[in-house]
Design a protein around this motif. Structure first.
Motif, PDB file in Angstrom:
ATOM      1  N   ARG A 194      -6.797   6.272   1.560  1.00  0.00           N
ATOM      2  CA  ARG A 194      -6.725   6.911   2.878  1.00  0.00           C
ATOM      3  C   ARG A 194      -7.314   8.318   2.867  1.00  0.00           C
ATOM      4  NH1 ARG A 194      -6.362   3.248   6.826  1.00  0.00           N
ATOM      5  NH2 ARG A 194      -4.567   1.854   6.584  1.00  0.00           N
ATOM      6  N   ALA A 240      -7.069  10.499   5.871  1.00  0.00           N
ATOM      7  CA  ALA A 240      -5.753  11.035   6.243  1.00  0.00           C
ATOM      8  C   ALA A 240      -5.446  12.365   5.561  1.00  0.00           C
ATOM      9  CB  ALA A 240      -4.663  10.024   5.881  1.00  0.00           C
ATOM     10  N   LEU A 260      -3.785  11.691  12.937  1.00  0.00           N
ATOM     11  CA  LEU A 260      -4.171  10.513  12.168  1.00  0.00           C
ATOM     12  C   LEU A 260      -4.828   9.472  13.066  1.00  0.00           C
ATOM     13  CD1 LEU A 260      -1.183  10.116   9.690  1.00  0.00           C
ATOM     14  CD2 LEU A 260      -3.559  10.685   9.138  1.00  0.00           C
ATOM     15  N   ASP A 317       1.125   8.334  -2.750  1.00  0.00           N
ATOM     16  CA  ASP A 317       0.595   7.052  -2.303  1.00  0.00           C
ATOM     17  C   ASP A 317       1.538   5.942  -2.745  1.00  0.00           C
ATOM     18  OD1 ASP A 317      -0.117   7.017  -5.041  1.00  0.00           O
ATOM     19  OD2 ASP A 317      -1.846   5.753  -4.632  1.00  0.00           O
ATOM     20  N   THR A 377       1.345   5.212   6.372  1.00  0.00           N
ATOM     21  CA  THR A 377       0.104   4.848   7.058  1.00  0.00           C
ATOM     22  C   THR A 377      -0.091   3.332   6.990  1.00  0.00           C
ATOM     23  OG1 THR A 377      -1.150   5.128   5.010  1.00  0.00           O
ATOM     24  CG2 THR A 377      -1.039   7.035   6.489  1.00  0.00           C
ATOM     25  N   GLY A 378      -0.943   2.830   7.861  1.00  0.00           N
ATOM     26  CA  GLY A 378      -1.417   1.443   7.776  1.00  0.00           C
ATOM     27  C   GLY A 378      -0.317   0.416   7.798  1.00  0.00           C
ATOM     28  N   SER A 436      -6.799   7.302  -3.942  1.00  0.00           N
ATOM     29  CA  SER A 436      -5.566   7.228  -3.165  1.00  0.00           C
ATOM     30  C   SER A 436      -4.607   8.366  -3.542  1.00  0.00           C
ATOM     31  CB  SER A 436      -4.922   5.856  -3.402  1.00  0.00           C
ATOM     32  OG  SER A 436      -3.743   5.708  -2.658  1.00  0.00           O
ATOM     33  N   GLU A 487      -1.273   2.868   0.580  1.00  0.00           N
ATOM     34  CA  GLU A 487      -1.068   3.626   1.810  1.00  0.00           C
ATOM     35  C   GLU A 487      -0.418   4.957   1.428  1.00  0.00           C
ATOM     36  OE1 GLU A 487      -2.243   2.810   4.579  1.00  0.00           O
ATOM     37  OE2 GLU A 487      -2.545   0.640   4.502  1.00  0.00           O
ATOM     38  N   ILE A 536      -6.341   6.135  11.827  1.00  0.00           N
ATOM     39  CA  ILE A 536      -5.293   5.666  10.914  1.00  0.00           C
ATOM     40  C   ILE A 536      -3.951   5.617  11.646  1.00  0.00           C
ATOM     41  CG2 ILE A 536      -4.001   6.235   8.805  1.00  0.00           C
ATOM     42  CD1 ILE A 536      -6.623   7.555   7.796  1.00  0.00           C
ATOM     43  N   ARG A 552      -7.884   0.518  -0.188  1.00  0.00           N
ATOM     44  CA  ARG A 552      -8.603   1.321   0.806  1.00  0.00           C
ATOM     45  C   ARG A 552      -7.976   2.701   0.838  1.00  0.00           C
ATOM     46  NH1 ARG A 552      -8.046  -2.776   5.822  1.00  0.00           N
ATOM     47  NH2 ARG A 552      -5.941  -1.973   5.486  1.00  0.00           N
TER      48      ARG A 552
END
Lengths: 331, 331
Positions: free
Chosen positions: A204, A207, A291, A220, A162-163, A75, A274, A296, A202
């Motif tokens: 990214r 990304a 993205l 992150d 993100t996310g 991450s 994220e 994403i 998870r």
């Protein structure tokens, strides 16, 4: 302090870890590996450790623990706009370690490493004298000079994530309090999603390229959105965040509807993994589109402002919140 | 698991570790650093951790602990013929850590890092939930393809070691048993030398270039000469060692004269942090001369032979010893 061999470190390495070794690691038969970035590239280095009872539950599946130890480092690499190249593992085992645990751990580690294209390059195995500790040092690669730094946001930049945010924090709460009233309305699939977000970061990775091309600053989200945002801004910059724009999963939306106060856990809980970043307003659409092509979602949640105050979080009811020293910390 | 901030990790980093940061580490304000080898060079990566109560005494001076944590990694880098470039630190602190300890630790770390030209590039600070653990991942540099590997000795090569062997093992014994009969004849200076060899590894950085130019295989001696030699040889190769040629300090010679059985501790004790390597017979003199110019003594102690037997140690009385599974291990 010194003593006769209790278990052969060499034997453990050959059995469980040598199969995971990447090129340059010489089958883990040496005390060192070699790694060379592609021409015109820098190596990006990061290190994060997870400790039993602090960053994970000692009875978590060993494959999940391995995935977390690797994921928290992947991450960081992704948030810097980099591609992972390999990692070193420092494995400190408690006195009651078992071969079963190690077999599960190395299997999970190998799977996560293969998915990320990030082989094991070396490491060390020691007795911890207490809880298990898994330390990972990871090497990634970016075009020379292209690392995306943390403290380089500019006033006026848009702040993006993100996310979805908060799922892991609620997953942890749910694990500690499975009968919590706020979770009563969640079906098993939603509960499982929250639990999984806590257990399995998870990273990214997909990304990274868009972050590198567009972001003015990035990191992150590992210690909670509010606290990490404050870290990212640094001195002389603050932010106004529209809490209604913070992206929430269906599970987290429902949980919050049942207990509005959970928004604090969502904004300050850790383990999101994220990417939090800033872009100039002109780049936002292109960044979001790139993205989206990588599958994403990106949400713009606020803007960078001038000043040294902590970021202001504008709530739906018009109130403004700040989260100062109350931010989550693993330490 | 999660909780409010108890101590600010960011604050500790800014105070104790940011002053040690090298170029590429961005003042430790980011989650990652960059490092790029010089053109035509590979990075050499290694990782070794030390744990309180296992690799050092918890009441050792914190500056000494830092020096050991760095030294054991520098020793690996040197044995590969590489020059250190920087390191990542994973610091797992027990619940009763103090600012005094951390101040001493970071001061010692900074001093040792500066001496070695090996700056801090990043890392992680966590609670250990038990004993302190200091994990270092170190990056060095060698001309492309020039790393000196461990398992590449050839039959007929001469086996060599730098410096003297066994001092650290006796230093450890002396610490555990200050009144040991074998130490009765050692004056304070000799006792202090042995103690210091245990406490403070002296990584052979000045030997790296000669090792790279001449050695056919190399590793550092960390887990005892006999065991490490067996690891270096690997399958299909054995060795005959002339124990009388194993270089001993004056203190260790005297101790052994008082108690001949100490030769086992000398040959199998750990923490020597000398370089064990092989050279072709034709290169031995040139290798020794280059090391002498760097102020480092080299002793030829035997030869690589064919076979899968453990190395044979020919004693002065004509007996031959083998040291199999009894080799020292930190694990």
């Amino acid at each position: 302090m010194a003593g006769p061999v209790r278990a052969s470190e060499e034997g453990l390495i050959a059995r469980y870890f040598a199969p995971l070794a990447g090129p340059g690691a010489d089958g883990l038969r040496d005390d060192a590996a070699i790694l060379t970035p592609a021409p015109g590239h820098d190596l990006v280095l990061t290190a994060d450790a997870v400790v039993a009872g602090i960053h994970y539950f000692p009875d978590d599946p060993p494959a999940s623990i391995a995935r977390k130890a690797l994921g928290v480092n992947l991450s960081d690499i992704a948030a810097k706009g980099a591609v992972p190249r390999g990692f070193l593992l420092t494995l400190a085992l408690p006195d009651d370690w078992t071969e079963d645990w190690l077999a599960g751990f190395s299997a999970g580690l190998g799977e996560a490493a293969a998915e990320a294209g990030c082989p094991l390059l070396g490491g060390d195995t020691v007795r911890s004298g207490g809880a298990a500790l898994i330390g990972v040092s990871m090497m990634g690669e970016v075009p020379s000079g292209a690392i995306v730094r943390r403290n380089t946001a500019r006033i006026g930049d848009r702040i993006c994530v993100t996310g979805t945010i908060g799922d892991a924090a609620l997953g942890l709460r749910l694990r500690l309090e499975p009968e919590a009233a706020w979770a009563a309305g969640l079906d098993p699939a939603l509960r499982a999603m929250l639990a999984d977000r806590y257990l399995h970061p998870r990273p990214r990775l997909a990304a990274a390229e868009a972050v590198r091309r567009h972001a003015t600053a990035a990191m992150d989200v590992s210690d909670g959105l509010a606290g990490d945002l404050a870290k990212m801004l640094g001195a002389g910059r603050s932010a106004s965040i529209d809490v209604a724009a913070v992206p929430l999963s269906e599970a987290t939306r429902r949980a919050r509807a049942a207990e509005p106060g959970l928004i604090d856990a969502v904004l300050t809980g850790g383990d999101d993994y994220e990417i939090l970043c800033t872009v100039t307003p002109e780049r936002l659409d292109a960044f979001r589109a790139e993205l989206a092509e990588a599958g994403i979602a990106l949400a713009a949640i606020g803007a960078v402002t001038a000043g040294d105050d902590p970021p202001r979080f504008a709530m739906a009811d018009g109130a403004a919140r700040v989260f100062g020293a109350g931010a989550f910390s693993h330490f």
